[in-house]
Design a protein around this motif. Structure first.
Motif, mmCIF file in Angstrom:
data_model
loop_
_atom_site.group_PDB
_atom_site.id
_atom_site.type_symbol
_atom_site.label_atom_id
_atom_site.label_comp_id
_atom_site.label_asym_id
_atom_site.label_seq_id
_atom_site.Cartn_x
_atom_site.Cartn_y
_atom_site.Cartn_z
ATOM 1 N N ILE A 1 27.130 42.251 38.437
ATOM 2 C CA ILE A 1 27.401 42.752 37.088
ATOM 3 C C ILE A 1 28.902 42.761 36.810
ATOM 4 O O ILE A 1 29.347 42.363 35.718
ATOM 5 N N SER A 2 29.690 43.205 37.778
ATOM 6 C CA SER A 2 31.144 43.286 37.605
ATOM 7 C C SER A 2 31.733 41.903 37.337
ATOM 8 O O SER A 2 32.673 41.761 36.544
ATOM 9 N N TYR A 3 31.192 40.891 37.994
ATOM 10 C CA TYR A 3 31.630 39.514 37.754
ATOM 11 C C TYR A 3 31.144 39.016 36.394
ATOM 12 O O TYR A 3 31.901 38.422 35.619
ATOM 13 N N PHE A 4 29.875 39.276 36.107
ATOM 14 C CA PHE A 4 29.262 38.746 34.887
ATOM 15 C C PHE A 4 29.931 39.267 33.615
ATOM 16 O O PHE A 4 30.148 38.510 32.654
ATOM 17 N N GLY B 1 33.711 42.302 42.803
ATOM 18 C CA GLY B 1 33.159 41.483 41.718
ATOM 19 C C GLY B 1 34.209 41.127 40.682
ATOM 20 O O GLY B 1 34.257 39.989 40.187
ATOM 21 N N THR B 2 35.068 42.080 40.365
ATOM 22 C CA THR B 2 36.119 41.832 39.372
ATOM 23 C C THR B 2 37.161 40.862 39.910
ATOM 24 O O THR B 2 37.651 39.986 39.177
ATOM 25 N N MET B 3 37.518 40.997 41.181
ATOM 26 C CA MET B 3 38.496 40.074 41.775
ATOM 27 C C MET B 3 37.925 38.663 41.893
ATOM 28 O O MET B 3 38.659 37.679 41.771
ATOM 29 N N LEU B 4 36.622 38.532 42.120
ATOM 30 C CA LEU B 4 36.001 37.210 42.109
ATOM 31 C C LEU B 4 36.156 36.556 40.738
ATOM 32 O O LEU B 4 36.394 35.344 40.635
ATOM 33 N N ALA B 5 36.051 37.370 39.706
ATOM 34 C CA ALA B 5 36.251 36.854 38.350
ATOM 35 C C ALA B 5 37.715 36.519 38.098
ATOM 36 O O ALA B 5 38.040 35.542 37.422
ATOM 37 N N ALA B 6 38.621 37.316 38.660
ATOM 38 C CA ALA B 6 40.055 37.114 38.452
ATOM 39 C C ALA B 6 40.536 35.803 39.051
ATOM 40 O O ALA B 6 41.507 35.210 38.561
ATOM 41 N N VAL B 7 39.872 35.352 40.119
ATOM 42 C CA VAL B 7 40.245 34.078 40.733
ATOM 43 C C VAL B 7 40.059 32.931 39.740
ATOM 44 O O VAL B 7 40.810 31.951 39.753
ATOM 45 N N LEU C 1 42.757 38.526 45.217
ATOM 46 C CA LEU C 1 43.913 38.720 44.339
ATOM 47 C C LEU C 1 45.115 37.913 44.844
ATOM 48 O O LEU C 1 45.850 37.307 44.053
ATOM 49 N N LEU C 2 45.319 37.896 46.161
ATOM 50 C CA LEU C 2 46.410 37.120 46.740
ATOM 51 C C LEU C 2 46.225 35.630 46.462
ATOM 52 O O LEU C 2 47.207 34.906 46.232
ATOM 53 N N GLN C 3 44.968 35.189 46.442
ATOM 54 C CA GLN C 3 44.690 33.777 46.168
ATOM 55 C C GLN C 3 45.112 33.398 44.748
ATOM 56 O O GLN C 3 45.493 32.252 44.489
ATOM 57 N N VAL C 4 45.048 34.377 43.842
ATOM 58 C CA VAL C 4 45.456 34.115 42.455
ATOM 59 C C VAL C 4 46.960 33.861 42.377
ATOM 60 O O VAL C 4 47.423 32.930 41.690
ATOM 61 N N TYR C 5 47.730 34.662 43.093
ATOM 62 C CA TYR C 5 49.191 34.599 42.985
ATOM 63 C C TYR C 5 49.858 33.757 44.068
ATOM 64 O O TYR C 5 50.942 33.182 43.856
ATOM 65 N N ILE C 6 49.203 33.659 45.249
ATOM 66 C CA ILE C 6 49.773 32.873 46.344
ATOM 67 C C ILE C 6 48.657 32.001 46.929
ATOM 68 O O ILE C 6 48.131 32.290 48.012
ATOM 69 N N PRO C 7 48.259 30.950 46.220
ATOM 70 C CA PRO C 7 47.142 30.111 46.693
ATOM 71 C C PRO C 7 47.445 29.481 48.047
ATOM 72 O O PRO C 7 48.556 29.020 48.296
ATOM 73 N N LEU C 8 46.415 29.474 48.909
ATOM 74 C CA LEU C 8 46.537 28.811 50.212
ATOM 75 C C LEU C 8 45.702 27.545 50.266
ATOM 76 O O LEU C 8 45.370 27.067 51.334
ATOM 77 N N GLY C 9 45.371 27.007 49.141
ATOM 78 C CA GLY C 9 44.568 25.804 49.104
ATOM 79 C C GLY C 9 43.151 26.049 48.659
ATOM 80 O O GLY C 9 42.786 27.156 48.344
ATOM 81 N N LEU D 1 38.872 42.378 51.209
ATOM 82 C CA LEU D 1 38.250 41.204 50.594
ATOM 83 C C LEU D 1 38.755 41.034 49.167
ATOM 84 O O LEU D 1 39.142 39.928 48.752
ATOM 85 N N GLY D 2 38.746 42.126 48.397
ATOM 86 C CA GLY D 2 39.246 42.056 47.029
ATOM 87 C C GLY D 2 40.719 41.691 46.989
ATOM 88 O O GLY D 2 41.156 40.902 46.135
ATOM 89 N N LEU D 3 41.500 42.243 47.917
ATOM 90 C CA LEU D 3 42.926 41.933 47.984
ATOM 91 C C LEU D 3 43.151 40.462 48.305
ATOM 92 O O LEU D 3 44.049 39.817 47.739
ATOM 93 N N SER D 4 42.334 39.914 49.197
ATOM 94 C CA SER D 4 42.478 38.499 49.549
ATOM 95 C C SER D 4 42.227 37.599 48.339
ATOM 96 O O SER D 4 42.886 36.567 48.179
#
Length: 314
Positions: free
Chosen positions: A173-176, A41-47, A306-314, A301-304
């Motif tokens: 909740i973690s996202y919200f 949930g937190t990584m979804l928010a981090a994106v 996080l990777l999208q934040v720093y190394i976007p694949l589109g 899933l959470g790592l993926s």
């Protein structure tokens, strides 16, 4: 049971004295079910935006405390109802094998709930008091899982309850609390995690099916039988991975999320571990692999994300 017999049981379960007694009471193999949803949930928010680390830490600790307290309530009420004994596999065994007073276990559970409540106040002050309402409902269901006159754990609804509250709701909740909003894509992405959380409970009930049936429980494992339960566990895994692929192809998840399929190996080990087994002790490895499937899938899933934040694949 004699002292010698008790020691033999403890040896077969590789149980040690001292600090290990209290560590087993927490049932640590289940605590990843609390960590994974908060992380996802937190990584979804981090994106979408930067995150508040202290809110993440508070939510993580509160979730782990609630899960641990739920495990303690389980230990206490199953003992009170006479369902656990010295030979029971998969329990902490602190009451029936280590001699810890039942009242001590109950007090610890309530103390963990209290600390989680204090953390909840901080989370609400930093986000919204609606979180308190949802948090209190979650804690209530944590208690009612084995407490109260009609424990959820004794019904066919245990898996869906665990998946909903320990999967979808915690992710939401973690996202919200990070974004102060909630969208349907978060709920959809939470479904595979919720499935794997529910699978942990299903695996537990497959292992305990015979004893649970003798004690009047009506779990899914009892309704489906041993082979039927293994087939259902397989179906749940297939649905979870199929949904993940669908979310990637439709853009709900990044291409990085393909790394979650590395966890399929653990899911396969879990399913194979139940086949041809009848004794609870024989099924313990399958239980471990089921919990590891949830851990590996959720972490990847959470790592993926996080990777999208720093190394976007589109």
């Amino acid at each position: 049971m004699s002292s010698v017999q008790n020691q033999n049981v403890k040896a077969s379960l590789n149980e040690r004295e001292g600090f290990q007694v209290w560590w087993r009471l927490l049932r640590p193999h289940t605590l990843t079910a609390a960590f994974v949803p908060v992380f996802v949930g937190t990584m979804l928010a981090a994106v979408e935006d930067s995150i508040n680390f202290w809110l993440f830490a508070a939510m993580l600790l509160a979730s782990i405390l609630i899960q641990a307290a739920t495990n303690m309530f389980n230990e206490y009420y199953d003992f009170v109802r006479g369902l656990d004994n010295e030979n029971s596999v998969g329990i902490g065994g602190t009451i029936v094998r280590d001699g810890v007073r039942p009242r001590t276990v109950l007090t610890l559970a309530l103390s963990f709930f209290f600390i989680a409540g204090v953390l909840g106040v901080y989370i609400c002050l930093a986000s919204s008091w609606w979180v308190a309402v949802i948090g209190l409902v979650s804690m209530l269901f944590g208690y009612l899982y084995t407490g109260g006159p009609y424990p959820i754990a004794y019904t066919p609804f245990g898996e869906i309850t665990a998946g909903l509250f320990m999967g979808t709701i915690i992710i939401a909740i973690s996202y919200f609390i990070q974004q102060l909003t909630l969208s349907w894509h978060v709920i959809l992405i939470s479904i595979p995690v919720a499935i794997f959380v529910g699978a942990i409970l299903l695996a537990n009930n497959i292992r305990d099916r015979v004893g649970d049936k003798e004690n009047g429980r009506r779990t899914l494992a009892i309704l489906f039988g041993h082979k039927g339960s293994i087939r259902f566990l397989t179906i749940l895994a297939v649905i979870a991975y199929a949904l993940t692929l669908a979310f990637i192809l439709t853009g709900l998840l990044p291409y990085w999320s393909l790394i979650t399929f590395l966890s399929i190996h653990k899911a396969r080990q879990a399913i194979q571990g139940f086949k041809g087994k009848s004794a609870p002790l024989e099924m313990m490895p399958a239980m471990k692999f089921t919990a590891q499937t949830n851990t590996f899938y959720g972490f990847l899933l959470g790592l993926s994300l996080l990777l999208q934040v720093y190394i976007p694949l589109g």
